[in-house]
Design a protein around this motif. Structure first.
Motif, PDB file in Angstrom:
ATOM      1  N   THR A  48      50.290  37.921  35.987  1.00 33.65           N
ATOM      2  CA  THR A  48      48.542  37.677  36.271  1.00 33.65           C
ATOM      3  C   THR A  48      47.414  37.739  37.435  1.00 33.65           C
ATOM      4  N   THR A  49      47.004  39.399  37.210  1.00 37.17           N
ATOM      5  CA  THR A  49      46.257  39.383  38.345  1.00 37.17           C
ATOM      6  C   THR A  49      44.887  39.652  38.847  1.00 37.17           C
ATOM      7  N   ASP A  50      44.057  38.536  39.619  1.00 39.89           N
ATOM      8  CA  ASP A  50      42.521  38.403  39.446  1.00 39.89           C
ATOM      9  C   ASP A  50      41.749  40.458  39.618  1.00 39.89           C
ATOM     10  N   MET A  51      41.238  40.575  38.870  1.00 36.44           N
ATOM     11  CA  MET A  51      40.343  41.722  39.274  1.00 36.44           C
ATOM     12  C   MET A  51      39.429  41.587  39.687  1.00 36.44           C
ATOM     13  N   ASP A  52      39.401  42.637  40.870  1.00 35.76           N
ATOM     14  CA  ASP A  52      38.136  42.171  42.268  1.00 35.76           C
ATOM     15  C   ASP A  52      36.896  42.177  40.928  1.00 35.76           C
ATOM     16  N   GLU A  53      36.513  41.101  41.117  1.00 36.16           N
ATOM     17  CA  GLU A  53      34.962  41.078  40.388  1.00 36.16           C
ATOM     18  C   GLU A  53      33.342  41.874  41.049  1.00 36.16           C
ATOM     19  N   SER A  54      33.492  42.235  42.514  1.00 35.43           N
ATOM     20  CA  SER A  54      32.595  43.175  43.063  1.00 35.43           C
ATOM     21  C   SER A  54      32.301  44.177  42.656  1.00 35.43           C
ATOM     22  N   PRO A 134      42.477  48.446  36.264  1.00 39.99           N
ATOM     23  CA  PRO A 134      41.556  48.014  35.443  1.00 39.99           C
ATOM     24  C   PRO A 134      40.270  47.926  35.763  1.00 39.99           C
ATOM     25  N   GLU A 135      40.095  47.695  36.765  1.00 38.98           N
ATOM     26  CA  GLU A 135      38.480  47.278  37.632  1.00 38.98           C
ATOM     27  C   GLU A 135      37.205  48.189  37.340  1.00 38.98           C
ATOM     28  N   LEU A 136      37.730  49.844  37.541  1.00 38.15           N
ATOM     29  CA  LEU A 136      37.113  50.918  36.893  1.00 38.15           C
ATOM     30  C   LEU A 136      36.870  50.873  35.856  1.00 38.15           C
ATOM     31  N   ILE A 149      32.936  42.993  28.768  1.00 38.17           N
ATOM     32  CA  ILE A 149      33.849  42.419  28.856  1.00 38.17           C
ATOM     33  C   ILE A 149      34.397  42.590  30.124  1.00 38.17           C
ATOM     34  N   GLU A 150      35.085  41.307  30.402  1.00 37.53           N
ATOM     35  CA  GLU A 150      35.965  40.466  31.666  1.00 37.53           C
ATOM     36  C   GLU A 150      37.708  40.637  31.839  1.00 37.53           C
ATOM     37  N   LYS A 151      37.745  40.475  30.472  1.00 40.38           N
ATOM     38  CA  LYS A 151      39.330  40.001  30.943  1.00 40.38           C
ATOM     39  C   LYS A 151      40.337  40.828  30.145  1.00 40.38           C
ATOM     40  N   TYR A 152      40.824  41.412  30.158  1.00 34.54           N
ATOM     41  CA  TYR A 152      42.247  42.893  29.768  1.00 34.54           C
ATOM     42  C   TYR A 152      43.181  42.144  30.039  1.00 34.54           C
ATOM     43  N   THR A 264      47.641  40.904  33.019  1.00 35.98           N
ATOM     44  CA  THR A 264      46.531  41.109  32.503  1.00 35.98           C
ATOM     45  C   THR A 264      45.894  40.366  33.448  1.00 35.98           C
ATOM     46  N   ASN A 265      44.400  39.781  33.711  1.00 35.77           N
ATOM     47  CA  ASN A 265      43.653  38.639  35.093  1.00 35.77           C
ATOM     48  C   ASN A 265      43.759  37.055  33.547  1.00 35.77           C
TER      49      ASN A 265
END
Length: 345
Positions: A48-54, A134-136, A149-152, A264-265
């Motif tokens: 589990t890897t959080d995405m940089d929401e900014s 994944p952010e980009l 989409i916010e989850k990958y 995944t996040n």
């Protein structure tokens, strides 16, 4: 006296089937709880890897999207097995849209060569993952299709092969027109993943092992090109999903094999909630984006140009969410016009 004893014995006999049923129900419940407990523990192995929401861009212009949860599934073309967030192009891109009430699922492949805006730079959509992880990649999908989409989840060749092997293979119809290409890719997968998966001798129905199934999903240089390949990728994904639903014990075994390799996040509680609903999920349809495109050479390379991006985005919202006559966002309108200005309508 004997009559009274006989009546007591009859009562005991009548109660016996009920006790048996209750015992079996309790035993079944215990088995289910143990299964779910094991599954919950196994889910802790996932990366589990959080995405940089900014850095994440979402578009919420379509009110109907609130009734759905959308995910991005990336298959990266890693020849070395690397799962790096950058440097690996996402040659498989699938939007998974789930109806929150019915659990009906629709799949939408995005062809890897599709010409889009990647944060203002125009290139093939599969470059976004390589440039910015994944952010980009998720933001690029959202900007060019007006999605939220916010989850990958990200997998590579090895993971897909391991899933298929853990499930005992998947059945697939092999047409003679793809046979030579399929066998070439099987050899390539044996080199990348290791193993000695045999070639397919002739057209027919086969149970493909992991390397064979991934090879099937990679075939590109046949009639239909990238569009046909994206269709085969969706087909393999659907076969895996259906096999997992039919074989929960094998699904549990597959989890043991592959969870530690997936990025995944989504956290364990989210994944566990999805697992609880797995038997309600039903893949209702699968399509490819863009529906209308033309292949053109531009700056020395071939791209798939949506004709037009606006029309394809409108069709996406109708397909996924039942939205008729969707009005695209201002940003998507600007992207659409820039693509038209570059290559013509």
């Amino acid at each position: 006296m004997k009559k009274a004893q006989h009546q007591k014995q009859m009562k005991r006999k009548r109660r016996s089937p009920l006790r048996t049923i209750l015992f079996l129900l309790v035993l079944l419940l215990l088995i289910v709880l143990i299964f779910l407990g094991i599954a919950f523990v196994k889910l802790g192995n996932i990366q589990t890897t959080d995405m940089d929401e900014s850095r994440l861009v979402t578009v919420n212009e379509d009110a109907n999207m609130q009734d759905y949860t959308n995910y991005a599934l990336f298959g990266i073309d890693s020849q070395t097995g690397s799962m790096s967030d950058t440097g690996n192009r996402s040659d498989s891109i699938i939007v998974v849209s789930v109806n929150n009430q019915t659990k009906d699922v629709k799949l939408l492949s995005i062809y890897r060569d599709t010409f889009v805006s990647i944060n203002g730079q125009y290139n093939k959509i599969n470059a976004a993952y390589s440039w910015g992880g994944p952010e980009l990649a998720v933001s690029t999908i959202n900007r060019n299709l007006d999605l939220n989409i916010e989850k990958y989840a990200t997998v590579n060749f090895q993971i897909m092969a391991d899933i298929v092997d853990a499930l005992g293979g998947i059945e697939m119809d092999i047409d003679s027109s793809i046979l030579n290409n399929l066998n070439d890719y099987i050899g390539d997968m044996n080199r990348i993943n290791g193993g000695d998966s045999p070639q397919i001798p002739s057209a027919g129905t086969y149970t493909l092992d992991g390397n064979q199934a991934v090879a099937y999903s990679r075939i590109r240089y046949t009639e239909g090109g990238d569009l046909a390949r994206a269709g085969r990728q969706r087909e393999v994904l659907q076969k895996i999903f259906e096999k997992g639903k039919r074989s929960p014990l094998k699904l549990l075994s597959a989890m043991d094999t592959v969870l530690s390799q997936i990025k995944t996040n989504m956290d364990r509680s989210e994944l566990f909630s999805m697992l609880l609903s797995v038997f309600r999920y039903d893949i209702k349809d699968q399509q490819g984006f863009p529906w209308d495109q033309k292949e053109l050479r531009y700056n020395g390379a071939y791209y798939g140009f949506p004709a037009t991006l606006e029309e394809n985005a409108v069709r996406t919202h109708e397909y996924l969410f039942g939205t008729s006559s969707y009005q695209i966002s201002d940003e998507l309108g600007r992207i659409n016009q820039k693509i038209i200005n570059r290559v013509g309508s």
